[in-house]
Every structure is written in C-alpha cells, then in structure tokens.
Write a protein that holds these residues in place. Structure first.
Motif, PDB file in Angstrom:
ATOM      1  N   LEU A 146       0.807  -1.218   0.000  1.00  0.00           N
ATOM      2  CA  LEU A 146       0.000   0.000   0.000  1.00  0.00           C
ATOM      3  C   LEU A 146       0.844   1.275   0.000  1.00  0.00           C
ATOM      4  O   LEU A 146       0.299   2.375  -0.007  1.00  0.00           O
ATOM      5  CB  LEU A 146      -0.925  -0.003   1.230  1.00  0.00           C
ATOM      6  N   GLY A 147       2.160   1.126   0.025  1.00  0.00           N
ATOM      7  CA  GLY A 147       3.029   2.290   0.037  1.00  0.00           C
ATOM      8  C   GLY A 147       2.978   3.078   1.327  1.00  0.00           C
ATOM      9  O   GLY A 147       3.044   4.307   1.323  1.00  0.00           O
ATOM     10  N   LEU A 148       2.898   2.362   2.463  1.00  0.00           N
ATOM     11  CA  LEU A 148       2.778   3.007   3.773  1.00  0.00           C
ATOM     12  C   LEU A 148       4.036   2.757   4.599  1.00  0.00           C
ATOM     13  O   LEU A 148       4.731   1.756   4.426  1.00  0.00           O
ATOM     14  CB  LEU A 148       1.557   2.461   4.524  1.00  0.00           C
ATOM     15  N   ASN A 149       4.292   3.667   5.525  1.00  0.00           N
ATOM     16  CA  ASN A 149       5.430   3.536   6.428  1.00  0.00           C
ATOM     17  C   ASN A 149       4.963   3.659   7.869  1.00  0.00           C
ATOM     18  O   ASN A 149       4.178   4.548   8.202  1.00  0.00           O
ATOM     19  CB  ASN A 149       6.472   4.624   6.150  1.00  0.00           C
ATOM     20  N   TYR A 150       5.440   2.765   8.711  1.00  0.00           N
ATOM     21  CA  TYR A 150       5.168   2.827  10.147  1.00  0.00           C
ATOM     22  C   TYR A 150       6.511   2.804  10.869  1.00  0.00           C
ATOM     23  O   TYR A 150       7.533   2.412  10.293  1.00  0.00           O
ATOM     24  CB  TYR A 150       4.261   1.676  10.595  1.00  0.00           C
ATOM     25  N   THR A 151       6.508   3.214  12.123  1.00  0.00           N
ATOM     26  CA  THR A 151       7.780   3.326  12.847  1.00  0.00           C
ATOM     27  C   THR A 151       8.137   2.059  13.608  1.00  0.00           C
ATOM     28  O   THR A 151       9.264   1.572  13.516  1.00  0.00           O
ATOM     29  CB  THR A 151       7.722   4.505  13.827  1.00  0.00           C
ATOM     30  N   THR A 152       7.197   1.522  14.358  1.00  0.00           N
ATOM     31  CA  THR A 152       7.463   0.337  15.173  1.00  0.00           C
ATOM     32  C   THR A 152       6.265  -0.605  15.107  1.00  0.00           C
ATOM     33  O   THR A 152       5.149  -0.191  14.792  1.00  0.00           O
ATOM     34  CB  THR A 152       7.717   0.706  16.644  1.00  0.00           C
ATOM     35  N   LEU A 153       6.530  -1.864  15.424  1.00  0.00           N
ATOM     36  CA  LEU A 153       5.457  -2.848  15.551  1.00  0.00           C
ATOM     37  C   LEU A 153       5.695  -3.640  16.824  1.00  0.00           C
ATOM     38  O   LEU A 153       6.774  -4.196  17.026  1.00  0.00           O
ATOM     39  CB  LEU A 153       5.421  -3.798  14.354  1.00  0.00           C
ATOM     40  N   SER A 154       4.693  -3.685  17.678  1.00  0.00           N
ATOM     41  CA  SER A 154       4.767  -4.510  18.884  1.00  0.00           C
ATOM     42  C   SER A 154       3.626  -5.513  18.860  1.00  0.00           C
ATOM     43  O   SER A 154       2.537  -5.224  18.370  1.00  0.00           O
ATOM     44  CB  SER A 154       4.696  -3.652  20.149  1.00  0.00           C
ATOM     45  N   VAL A 155       3.888  -6.699  19.358  1.00  0.00           N
ATOM     46  CA  VAL A 155       2.880  -7.749  19.468  1.00  0.00           C
ATOM     47  C   VAL A 155       2.732  -8.056  20.948  1.00  0.00           C
ATOM     48  O   VAL A 155       3.683  -8.505  21.590  1.00  0.00           O
ATOM     49  CB  VAL A 155       3.287  -9.002  18.658  1.00  0.00           C
ATOM     50  N   ARG A 156       1.532  -7.813  21.472  1.00  0.00           N
ATOM     51  CA  ARG A 156       1.335  -7.834  22.919  1.00  0.00           C
ATOM     52  C   ARG A 156       0.147  -8.714  23.308  1.00  0.00           C
ATOM     53  O   ARG A 156      -0.517  -9.299  22.459  1.00  0.00           O
ATOM     54  CB  ARG A 156       1.123  -6.402  23.418  1.00  0.00           C
ATOM     55  N   GLY A 163      -5.899  -4.369  18.122  1.00  0.00           N
ATOM     56  CA  GLY A 163      -4.759  -3.591  17.677  1.00  0.00           C
ATOM     57  C   GLY A 163      -4.953  -2.119  17.937  1.00  0.00           C
ATOM     58  O   GLY A 163      -6.028  -1.670  18.332  1.00  0.00           O
ATOM     59  N   SER A 164      -3.889  -1.357  17.729  1.00  0.00           N
ATOM     60  CA  SER A 164      -3.942   0.097  17.883  1.00  0.00           C
ATOM     61  C   SER A 164      -2.817   0.716  17.065  1.00  0.00           C
ATOM     62  O   SER A 164      -1.851   0.041  16.684  1.00  0.00           O
ATOM     63  CB  SER A 164      -3.819   0.504  19.351  1.00  0.00           C
ATOM     64  N   CYS A 165      -2.968   2.021  16.805  1.00  0.00           N
ATOM     65  CA  CYS A 165      -1.948   2.775  16.078  1.00  0.00           C
ATOM     66  C   CYS A 165      -1.744   4.100  16.799  1.00  0.00           C
ATOM     67  O   CYS A 165      -2.717   4.804  17.089  1.00  0.00           O
ATOM     68  CB  CYS A 165      -2.384   3.000  14.633  1.00  0.00           C
ATOM     69  N   SER A 166      -0.504   4.440  17.114  1.00  0.00           N
ATOM     70  CA  SER A 166      -0.219   5.650  17.871  1.00  0.00           C
ATOM     71  C   SER A 166       0.021   6.840  16.947  1.00  0.00           C
ATOM     72  O   SER A 166       0.229   6.681  15.744  1.00  0.00           O
ATOM     73  CB  SER A 166       1.019   5.438  18.749  1.00  0.00           C
ATOM     74  N   ALA A 167       0.002   8.011  17.548  1.00  0.00           N
ATOM     75  CA  ALA A 167       0.264   9.229  16.777  1.00  0.00           C
ATOM     76  C   ALA A 167       1.683   9.231  16.204  1.00  0.00           C
ATOM     77  O   ALA A 167       1.961   9.941  15.238  1.00  0.00           O
ATOM     78  CB  ALA A 167       0.035  10.457  17.653  1.00  0.00           C
ATOM     79  N   ARG A 168       2.576   8.462  16.799  1.00  0.00           N
ATOM     80  CA  ARG A 168       3.944   8.353  16.299  1.00  0.00           C
ATOM     81  C   ARG A 168       4.102   7.260  15.244  1.00  0.00           C
ATOM     82  O   ARG A 168       5.205   6.847  14.931  1.00  0.00           O
ATOM     83  CB  ARG A 168       4.905   8.106  17.467  1.00  0.00           C
ATOM     84  N   ARG A 169       2.960   6.762  14.742  1.00  0.00           N
ATOM     85  CA  ARG A 169       2.939   5.782  13.666  1.00  0.00           C
ATOM     86  C   ARG A 169       3.474   4.427  14.104  1.00  0.00           C
ATOM     87  O   ARG A 169       4.031   3.659  13.316  1.00  0.00           O
ATOM     88  CB  ARG A 169       3.694   6.288  12.433  1.00  0.00           C
ATOM     89  N   GLY A 170       3.300   4.144  15.375  1.00  0.00           N
ATOM     90  CA  GLY A 170       3.646   2.826  15.885  1.00  0.00           C
ATOM     91  C   GLY A 170       2.401   1.953  15.947  1.00  0.00           C
ATOM     92  O   GLY A 170       1.342   2.404  16.383  1.00  0.00           O
TER      93      GLY A 170
END
Length: 236
Positions: A146-156, A163-170
C-alpha cells in the motif's frame, strides 16, 4: 471482593478507581470478572450496594460469557494457526532440544512447536514468539503493497483490543490474531494501517478502509461474533 452469581459461583470483583470517573459503572473483564469503575471518593460499601442493585443484569451477562480457555485446550480443539495469508496445521511435540523452537514440516503445511517439556507456559511463550515473527512479516507485506510507512510494531497480550496505532505511527497488535482466519487477521492489520493516514474513525477513515478491504463490513461482523471467545484464550 467477590460476587456470588445465581449459580452460587464466586466471581471476582475488580474495583477500578480513577479520578476522571464520574459515576459507578459495571462491566465484565476478559478473565470473566466483574469490573466496577468507581469515582475516587465512593466507598466500598456503596460499590457493594450498587452491585446488588444490578444483580439481575450481572447474572444475565455472566451466563452468556464464554468460558476461560487455556492455549493447549484451544489447540486441542482447533489445531491450526494463520500466517502469511494462509492456514497451517499445528502440531506440538516434546523434543530433546535446549530451547523451545518451531519449524515447518510437510512442505510448509504444518507448523511444529518443539518443546523440551510440554506445559502451558512454554506453549504460550513459543506461540507468542511465532506470532511476533508472523505478524511482523504480514504487516510489512501489506505496508509495502500500500506504500505506507510505520515506525514500530509490537505484538502484545492486550486485554480486549485487537490492535492500535499511535500518533507516532507505531502499530501494536494482539498476538491472538494468529488464531483468527487469514481474512480477519488481514482486516485488523489493514484497519491499523489505515490509521497511519486517518487517526480517527471519521468518514474518511472508513472510506479508506473500504478501499483497503472491500469486505470490511462482513469482516467486522465476523470479528465481533468470535471476539468474546478468542479474547478468553490463554487466560485460564
């Protein structure tokens, strides 16, 4: 503190006091406990009275809850997991190995969990390790597509969220996504990836998610139908 339901079982009561809470509210937690959200100044006696006033409602809600389920019990009934957009059969073996590990057999059709000693904690730790690896690859695949960029991925081990997505693109995902079908797993991932462009749940967000997942309405309904049961897996 416990609540004795209509069947005579003691159900734990978890009292959550928060300064921002303005009124008493009851809900049920993912460990089938009664959760009482309480204003900071309210006494425990008042909480007990409030629970008693809502006894009929609590009994009805508790009767509808799925039972807590261990991960080993779940896999005995559902010996499969989802990853890479596909479903794999699952087998758990006790092996003479120094550390728990997993591998694929039968030309990649079967995921084998190899453990020195088979017990619930070891299964949970290894399957969460697999979930981290599998979901990291799947998110990266969809983001690149999709041509997207995220900063981090956590599996909890979230209590109630997929799931969730933070303002910092995590992005943060629940490891139980590997227990879903591939289409529902992808729906959750695409939902969080859509938040990289639209942080709210406004009309633009839903329009974007419809582009990412044309079947999103059906997938939402299917996810709602199975969420209560799956969120109680590995909590026994």
């Amino acid at each position: 503190m416990n609540f004795v339901n209509a069947s005579g079982h003691c159900v734990p009561v978890e009292i959550r006091r928060r300064k921002g809470t303005r009124r008493l509210r009851l809900s049920l937690g993912q460990q089938n406990q009664v959760v009482a959200s309480v204003p900071w100044h309210v006494s425990q006696r008042a909480v007990v009275q409030f629970i008693e006033q809502h006894r009929t409602w609590l009994d009805a809600q508790l009767a509808q809850l799925p039972a807590l389920c261990s991960l080993s019990s779940w896999f005995q009934r559902h010996p499969r997991i989802s990853a890479s957009g596909d479903v794999f059969a699952l087998r758990i073996e006790d092996r003479e190995c120094r550390q728990p590990n997993y591998c694929f057999e039968q030309q990649g059709a079967v995921l084998v969990l190899r453990l020195p000693v088979i017990h619930e904690t070891a299964i949970r730790q290894l399957i969460r390790r697999f979930a981290k690896d599998a979901l990291t690859c799947r998110v990266a695949y969809h983001a690149k597509r999709l041509g997207l960029n995220y900063t981090t991925l956590s599996v909890r081990d979230q209590a109630s969220r997929w799931g969730s997505c933070s303002a910092r693109r995590g992005i943060s995902l629940n490891w139980r996504l590997i227990l879903l079908t591939p289409s529902l797993q992808d729906y959750v991932i695409l939902h969080e990836l859509a938040h990289l462009s639209e942080m709210n749940h406004g009309p633009n967000f839903w329009a974007l998610l419809d582009l990412y997942d044309p079947q999103r309405v059906r997938h939402e309904a299917e996810l709602d139908a199975c969420a209560a049961e799956l969120m109680r897996v590995a909590r026994a």
